[in-house]
Design a protein around this motif. Structure first.
Motif, PDB file in Angstrom:
ATOM      1  N   SER A 138      -5.874  -5.944  10.546  1.00  0.00           N
ATOM      2  CA  SER A 138      -5.585  -4.552  10.225  1.00  0.00           C
ATOM      3  C   SER A 138      -6.154  -4.264   8.845  1.00  0.00           C
ATOM      4  CB  SER A 138      -4.063  -4.344  10.251  1.00  0.00           C
ATOM      5  OG  SER A 138      -3.734  -3.047   9.889  1.00  0.00           O
ATOM      6  N   MET A 139      -7.341  -3.659   8.832  1.00  0.00           N
ATOM      7  CA  MET A 139      -7.990  -3.396   7.546  1.00  0.00           C
ATOM      8  C   MET A 139      -8.400  -1.933   7.442  1.00  0.00           C
ATOM      9  SD  MET A 139     -10.489  -6.392   8.301  1.00  0.00           S
ATOM     10  CE  MET A 139     -10.789  -5.310   9.634  1.00  0.00           C
ATOM     11  N   PHE A 140      -9.203  -1.667   6.429  1.00  0.00           N
ATOM     12  CA  PHE A 140      -9.782  -0.335   6.277  1.00  0.00           C
ATOM     13  C   PHE A 140     -11.243  -0.470   6.695  1.00  0.00           C
ATOM     14  CE2 PHE A 140      -6.475  -0.903   3.000  1.00  0.00           C
ATOM     15  CZ  PHE A 140      -5.532  -0.055   3.562  1.00  0.00           C
ATOM     16  N   PRO A 141     -11.559  -0.182   7.965  1.00  0.00           N
ATOM     17  CA  PRO A 141     -12.854  -0.579   8.527  1.00  0.00           C
ATOM     18  C   PRO A 141     -14.081  -0.035   7.808  1.00  0.00           C
ATOM     19  CG  PRO A 141     -11.681   0.932   9.995  1.00  0.00           C
ATOM     20  CD  PRO A 141     -10.724   0.511   8.939  1.00  0.00           C
ATOM     21  N   GLU A 142     -13.986   1.176   7.237  1.00  0.00           N
ATOM     22  CA  GLU A 142     -15.184   1.758   6.606  1.00  0.00           C
ATOM     23  C   GLU A 142     -15.355   1.328   5.159  1.00  0.00           C
ATOM     24  OE1 GLU A 142     -14.893   5.983   7.119  1.00  0.00           O
ATOM     25  OE2 GLU A 142     -14.382   5.735   9.215  1.00  0.00           O
ATOM     26  N   MET A 143     -14.353   0.618   4.632  1.00  0.00           N
ATOM     27  CA  MET A 143     -14.456   0.203   3.225  1.00  0.00           C
ATOM     28  C   MET A 143     -15.074  -1.189   3.122  1.00  0.00           C
ATOM     29  SD  MET A 143     -11.031   1.554   1.411  1.00  0.00           S
ATOM     30  CE  MET A 143     -10.821   3.302   1.110  1.00  0.00           C
ATOM     31  N   THR A 144     -15.716  -1.440   2.001  1.00  0.00           N
ATOM     32  CA  THR A 144     -16.264  -2.779   1.788  1.00  0.00           C
ATOM     33  C   THR A 144     -15.102  -3.698   1.388  1.00  0.00           C
ATOM     34  OG1 THR A 144     -16.655  -2.411  -0.549  1.00  0.00           O
ATOM     35  CG2 THR A 144     -18.449  -1.833   0.944  1.00  0.00           C
ATOM     36  N   VAL A 145     -15.406  -4.999   1.352  1.00  0.00           N
ATOM     37  CA  VAL A 145     -14.398  -5.980   0.932  1.00  0.00           C
ATOM     38  C   VAL A 145     -13.905  -5.623  -0.471  1.00  0.00           C
ATOM     39  CG1 VAL A 145     -14.118  -8.405   0.281  1.00  0.00           C
ATOM     40  CG2 VAL A 145     -15.313  -7.813   2.395  1.00  0.00           C
ATOM     41  N   LEU A 146     -14.869  -5.325  -1.354  1.00  0.00           N
ATOM     42  CA  LEU A 146     -14.525  -5.006  -2.747  1.00  0.00           C
ATOM     43  C   LEU A 146     -13.638  -3.765  -2.829  1.00  0.00           C
ATOM     44  CD1 LEU A 146     -15.038  -5.640  -5.769  1.00  0.00           C
ATOM     45  CD2 LEU A 146     -17.007  -4.132  -5.664  1.00  0.00           C
ATOM     46  N   GLU A 147     -14.028  -2.720  -2.106  1.00  0.00           N
ATOM     47  CA  GLU A 147     -13.238  -1.475  -2.138  1.00  0.00           C
ATOM     48  C   GLU A 147     -11.825  -1.708  -1.616  1.00  0.00           C
ATOM     49  OE1 GLU A 147     -16.326   2.230  -1.518  1.00  0.00           O
ATOM     50  OE2 GLU A 147     -15.901   0.968   0.201  1.00  0.00           O
ATOM     51  N   SER A 148     -11.704  -2.502  -0.556  1.00  0.00           N
ATOM     52  CA  SER A 148     -10.384  -2.760   0.033  1.00  0.00           C
ATOM     53  C   SER A 148      -9.473  -3.457  -0.972  1.00  0.00           C
ATOM     54  CB  SER A 148     -10.501  -3.644   1.277  1.00  0.00           C
ATOM     55  OG  SER A 148     -11.397  -3.075   2.179  1.00  0.00           O
ATOM     56  N   ILE A 149     -10.026  -4.447  -1.668  1.00  0.00           N
ATOM     57  CA  ILE A 149      -9.217  -5.189  -2.637  1.00  0.00           C
ATOM     58  C   ILE A 149      -8.857  -4.288  -3.823  1.00  0.00           C
ATOM     59  CG2 ILE A 149      -9.174  -7.202  -4.190  1.00  0.00           C
ATOM     60  CD1 ILE A 149      -9.151  -8.062  -1.279  1.00  0.00           C
ATOM     61  N   MET A 150      -9.825  -3.477  -4.262  1.00  0.00           N
ATOM     62  CA  MET A 150      -9.558  -2.572  -5.395  1.00  0.00           C
ATOM     63  C   MET A 150      -8.469  -1.564  -5.034  1.00  0.00           C
ATOM     64  SD  MET A 150     -13.344  -1.887  -6.956  1.00  0.00           S
ATOM     65  CE  MET A 150     -12.838  -1.152  -8.496  1.00  0.00           C
ATOM     66  N   LEU A 151      -8.515  -1.111  -3.791  1.00  0.00           N
ATOM     67  CA  LEU A 151      -7.492  -0.169  -3.331  1.00  0.00           C
ATOM     68  C   LEU A 151      -6.105  -0.806  -3.400  1.00  0.00           C
ATOM     69  CD1 LEU A 151      -7.497   2.681  -1.613  1.00  0.00           C
ATOM     70  CD2 LEU A 151      -6.703   1.153   0.158  1.00  0.00           C
TER      71      LEU A 151
ATOM     72  N   THR B 243      -9.489   9.938 -12.318  1.00  0.00           N
ATOM     73  CA  THR B 243     -10.159   8.733 -12.828  1.00  0.00           C
ATOM     74  C   THR B 243     -10.911   8.110 -11.657  1.00  0.00           C
ATOM     75  OG1 THR B 243      -8.167   7.461 -12.342  1.00  0.00           O
ATOM     76  CG2 THR B 243      -8.457   8.182 -14.623  1.00  0.00           C
ATOM     77  N   ASN B 244     -12.014   7.438 -11.966  1.00  0.00           N
ATOM     78  CA  ASN B 244     -12.834   6.869 -10.895  1.00  0.00           C
ATOM     79  C   ASN B 244     -12.376   5.435 -10.608  1.00  0.00           C
ATOM     80  OD1 ASN B 244     -14.904   5.772  -9.305  1.00  0.00           O
ATOM     81  ND2 ASN B 244     -16.350   7.276 -10.116  1.00  0.00           N
ATOM     82  N   LEU B 245     -11.852   5.224  -9.413  1.00  0.00           N
ATOM     83  CA  LEU B 245     -11.312   3.893  -9.079  1.00  0.00           C
ATOM     84  C   LEU B 245     -12.411   2.841  -9.051  1.00  0.00           C
ATOM     85  CD1 LEU B 245      -8.917   2.100  -8.166  1.00  0.00           C
ATOM     86  CD2 LEU B 245      -9.482   2.695  -5.830  1.00  0.00           C
ATOM     87  N   ASN B 246     -13.529   3.181  -8.407  1.00  0.00           N
ATOM     88  CA  ASN B 246     -14.573   2.166  -8.197  1.00  0.00           C
ATOM     89  C   ASN B 246     -15.329   1.781  -9.462  1.00  0.00           C
ATOM     90  OD1 ASN B 246     -13.800   2.093  -5.595  1.00  0.00           O
ATOM     91  ND2 ASN B 246     -15.578   3.148  -4.760  1.00  0.00           N
ATOM     92  N   SER B 247     -15.157   2.556 -10.551  1.00  0.00           N
ATOM     93  CA  SER B 247     -15.848   2.158 -11.783  1.00  0.00           C
ATOM     94  C   SER B 247     -14.855   1.688 -12.843  1.00  0.00           C
ATOM     95  CB  SER B 247     -16.712   3.314 -12.300  1.00  0.00           C
ATOM     96  OG  SER B 247     -15.896   4.412 -12.582  1.00  0.00           O
ATOM     97  N   ASN B 248     -13.641   1.364 -12.423  1.00  0.00           N
ATOM     98  CA  ASN B 248     -12.646   0.832 -13.357  1.00  0.00           C
ATOM     99  C   ASN B 248     -12.922  -0.671 -13.555  1.00  0.00           C
ATOM    100  OD1 ASN B 248     -10.236  -0.382 -14.374  1.00  0.00           O
ATOM    101  ND2 ASN B 248      -9.108   1.459 -13.799  1.00  0.00           N
ATOM    102  N   ILE B 249     -13.459  -1.006 -14.740  1.00  0.00           N
ATOM    103  CA  ILE B 249     -13.938  -2.377 -15.001  1.00  0.00           C
ATOM    104  C   ILE B 249     -12.816  -3.405 -14.850  1.00  0.00           C
ATOM    105  CG2 ILE B 249     -14.995  -3.903 -16.743  1.00  0.00           C
ATOM    106  CD1 ILE B 249     -16.934  -1.841 -15.617  1.00  0.00           C
ATOM    107  N   ARG B 250     -11.649  -3.066 -15.331  1.00  0.00           N
ATOM    108  CA  ARG B 250     -10.525  -4.006 -15.280  1.00  0.00           C
ATOM    109  C   ARG B 250     -10.176  -4.349 -13.832  1.00  0.00           C
ATOM    110  NH1 ARG B 250      -4.529  -2.204 -16.610  1.00  0.00           N
ATOM    111  NH2 ARG B 250      -3.545  -4.001 -15.674  1.00  0.00           N
ATOM    112  N   ILE B 251     -10.086  -3.295 -13.012  1.00  0.00           N
ATOM    113  CA  ILE B 251      -9.749  -3.499 -11.593  1.00  0.00           C
ATOM    114  C   ILE B 251     -10.896  -4.226 -10.886  1.00  0.00           C
ATOM    115  CG2 ILE B 251      -9.213  -2.323  -9.416  1.00  0.00           C
ATOM    116  CD1 ILE B 251      -7.767  -0.196 -10.986  1.00  0.00           C
ATOM    117  N   LEU B 252     -12.116  -3.848 -11.263  1.00  0.00           N
ATOM    118  CA  LEU B 252     -13.303  -4.466 -10.657  1.00  0.00           C
ATOM    119  C   LEU B 252     -13.309  -5.979 -10.903  1.00  0.00           C
ATOM    120  CD1 LEU B 252     -15.702  -3.064  -9.197  1.00  0.00           C
ATOM    121  CD2 LEU B 252     -16.971  -3.214 -11.318  1.00  0.00           C
ATOM    122  N   ASN B 253     -13.057  -6.386 -12.158  1.00  0.00           N
ATOM    123  CA  ASN B 253     -13.054  -7.820 -12.490  1.00  0.00           C
ATOM    124  C   ASN B 253     -11.952  -8.553 -11.738  1.00  0.00           C
ATOM    125  OD1 ASN B 253     -15.205  -7.610 -14.183  1.00  0.00           O
ATOM    126  ND2 ASN B 253     -13.970  -7.252 -16.009  1.00  0.00           N
TER     127      ASN B 253
END
Lengths: 247, 330
Positions: free
Chosen positions: A87-100, A114-124
């Protein structure tokens, strides 16, 4: 103790699926729940996670009665479930799913500008989790493009990105090849150092490998609970479950 | 839910392409405004306003996974409240637009609290019923001019700055500014944690709840934002035409809006602007030559649904990828 179920029962119409369940789980324990098909294992999981309301009894989490808490609230308390069926978010990438999932733990899901996908802390942090679950090669792959086994790993990744205090894994190796099963066992073993885990599984090798303690469920009742060796030597469990499995 | 999810697999998310397409569309509009005549400028203002309406539907369908056939009601709420503010209360048109936005958001919030728990076909039917109830009410309401509508609505007066809003050149620029503002706000929200959660909600609401997402609250927020945006479109529409008729609130207007976002590409935001432009230009140009133009527009829509579910946006994305591949080969 992190979770306690007291005299818990659940029926679907006239069918009693869970009968007077008493169960205790300590911090940093890995507990296995086994039983034949229809024993009520997934229902028990769904009751703990709050997807189903039980009829009688109490669910006590960290000494608080959470009977009336919704599944969203329980997830925010730290009870996070991975599902039997991917049960995942099919259209999201692995990275996006984890960031979410991380955005939920950080409680920033209502931020509007605020832009979720460019949040460096969350990205790392997301990359760190992706590495831990062994999906670093696939961080930019869409979830629905992953193989079944990799999707199971992502399922667990999404769950741990929420930093759960209680991780419920529903048949994490179901439908996997031996190699994929080996990978998942290694992953869960690593996780069990930091998390309290409850695992429902049919594969007894997986359970013996991972669980410190095992509950045996049969027709909605807990018929035995003990360590791997005790389970292996129990005639009752042999007759009720392991015998059937071996046939 | 499953029914609509099956119908809505084509949802596009590409922030960079979204911005590039938006810039191309705005530059094209500006060229048309500068070099076009009276009717072209009026036409561009109309497209900009329709694009705002299409973006409201796009946001709701793509982010919240909710398809509304009654969204023309919010177009009507924006239009009629602006009319009342200007004509009955003497409030300036610009302030009237802001107030209409707030009213649209408030009514959207109230309605969504009760209806967002519905999924798929049930949600569509309830929005359709609400829209038709509103249409029936304004059609018979004496206060709102009944079937005759209301005329005499004025545009913002900024003559103290030496600018005449009645000049179609100025009003086209004004409409374009509103469209750009809405585009940037919706884009920011789409990229925000809330926007990504709304996207996730459409894809798998069970999973989202299991990690702590408040599905109902997210849907209410999406519906409220979308209602406010549609109300702005309604408010600008009456200022452009100086007239409001109940026809604006008919469900077919919502249907046309949905056709626009499907042709443009659901979820891409700038695809909604592209879809609104293409469908409206086609309608306008074809109706000049043939009386059965609706047949052609319908056929185009069927072809898009059958063979291009990502709409024109998908086509652009494919062409871009092919070009990039070609470049890499060189």
């Amino acid at each position: 103790m992190i979770l306690e179920l007291k005299k818990l029962s659940k029926s679907f119409g006239s069918i009693k699926v869970l009968k007077n369940i008493n169960l205790k789980i300590d911090n940093n324990e890995c507990v296995g729940i086994i039983g034949p098909n229809g024993a009520g294992k997934s229902t028990l999981f769904n009751v703990i996670a709050g997807h189903l309301k039980h009829d009688i009894g109490d669910v006590i989490y960290k000494n608080i009665n959470i009977n009336n808490k919704s599944n969203e609230q329980r997830a925010r308390f730290g009870i996070v479930q991975s599902f039997q069926k991917n049960s995942m978010f099919p259209e999201m990438t692995v990275l996006e799913s984890i960031m979410l999932a991380i955005s939920h733990r950080l409680n920033i899901t209502f931020q509007l500008f605020t832009n979720l996908n460019s949040n460096i802390r969350i990205l790392n942090e997301a990359f760190e989790i992706i590495k831990n679950i062994g999906l670093d090669k696939y961080s930019n792959s869409r979830s629905d493009a992953l193989s079944y086994g990799l999707q199971r790993q992502l399922e667990i990744g999404i769950a741990i990105a929420c930093s759960p205090t209680l991780l419920l894994l529903d048949e994490p190796t179901a439908g996997m090849s031996p190699l994929e099963t080996k990978n998942i066992i290694r992953l869960i073993k690593n996780l069990s150092k930091n998390y309290t885990i409850v695992i429902v599984e049919h594969d007894m090798e997986v359970i013996y490998n991972l669980a410190h303690r095992i509950y045996v469920l049969d027709r909605g009742k807990i018929i035995f609970n003990g360590e791997s060796e005790e389970i292996k030597n129990s005639k009752l469990v042999q007759d009720k479950y392991l015998g059937i499995e071996n046939v | 839910m499953d029914y609509m999810e099956d119908k809505m697999k084509a949802v596009n998310y590409n922030p960079r392409l979204r911005l590039h397409l938006f810039i191309v569309l705005v530059v094209s509009a500006l060229i048309s405004i500068f070099f076009g005549g009276y009717f072209t400028r009026f036409f561009i203002a109309e497209i900009a306003i329709l694009s705002i309406f299409a973006m409201s539907l796009d946001f709701l369908a793509a982010r919240g996974g909710l398809v509304s056939l009654g969204h023309a009601m919010f177009l009507g709420i924006g239009a009629y409240s602006t009319t009342i503010f200007i004509l009955n209360l003497g409030i300036s048109p610009f302030i009237a637009t802001i107030l209409s936005l707030l009213i649209g958001c408030f009514i959207g919030l109230l309605i969504s609290y009760f209806i967002v728990v519905l999924n798929g076909i049930f949600f569509i039917m309830v929005t359709l019923a609400l829209g038709e109830m509103f249409h029936a009410w304004v059609f018979t309401s004496e206060l709102l001019g009944g079937s005759d509508g209301i005329s005499g609505i004025i545009r913002p007066d900024i003559s103290f700055m030496g600018i005449d809003m009645n000049d179609p050149f100025i009003f086209a620029i004004y409409s374009l500014l509103w469209m750009s503002l809405i585009y940037f706000i919706l884009s920011r929200i789409t990229d925000s944690p809330l926007g990504r959660n709304l996207d996730a909600l459409r894809q798998n609401h069970m999973r989202l709840s299991a990690i702590g997402g408040y599905a109902k609250v997210y849907k209410i927020i999406a519906f409220t934002i979308s209602s406010g945006v549609a109300s702005i479109a309604g408010s600008l529409y009456v200022q452009l035409n100086g007239f409001i008729s109940p026809e604006l609130t008919h469900w077919t207007v919502s249907g046309e809006g949905l056709i626009m976002i499907i042709v443009g590409g659901i979820g891409s935001i700038s695809g909604a602007i592209l879809g609104a432009s293409v469908v409206y230009i086609l309608q306008h140009e074809l109706s000049n030559f043939i009386s059965w133009w609706m047949l052609i527009v319908g056929l185009l829509f069927i072809l898009v649904v059958l063979f291009m579910q990502d709409g024109l946006w998908g086509l652009i994305e494919k062409l871009r990828l092919r070009l990039l591949k070609g470049k890499n080969k060189i």
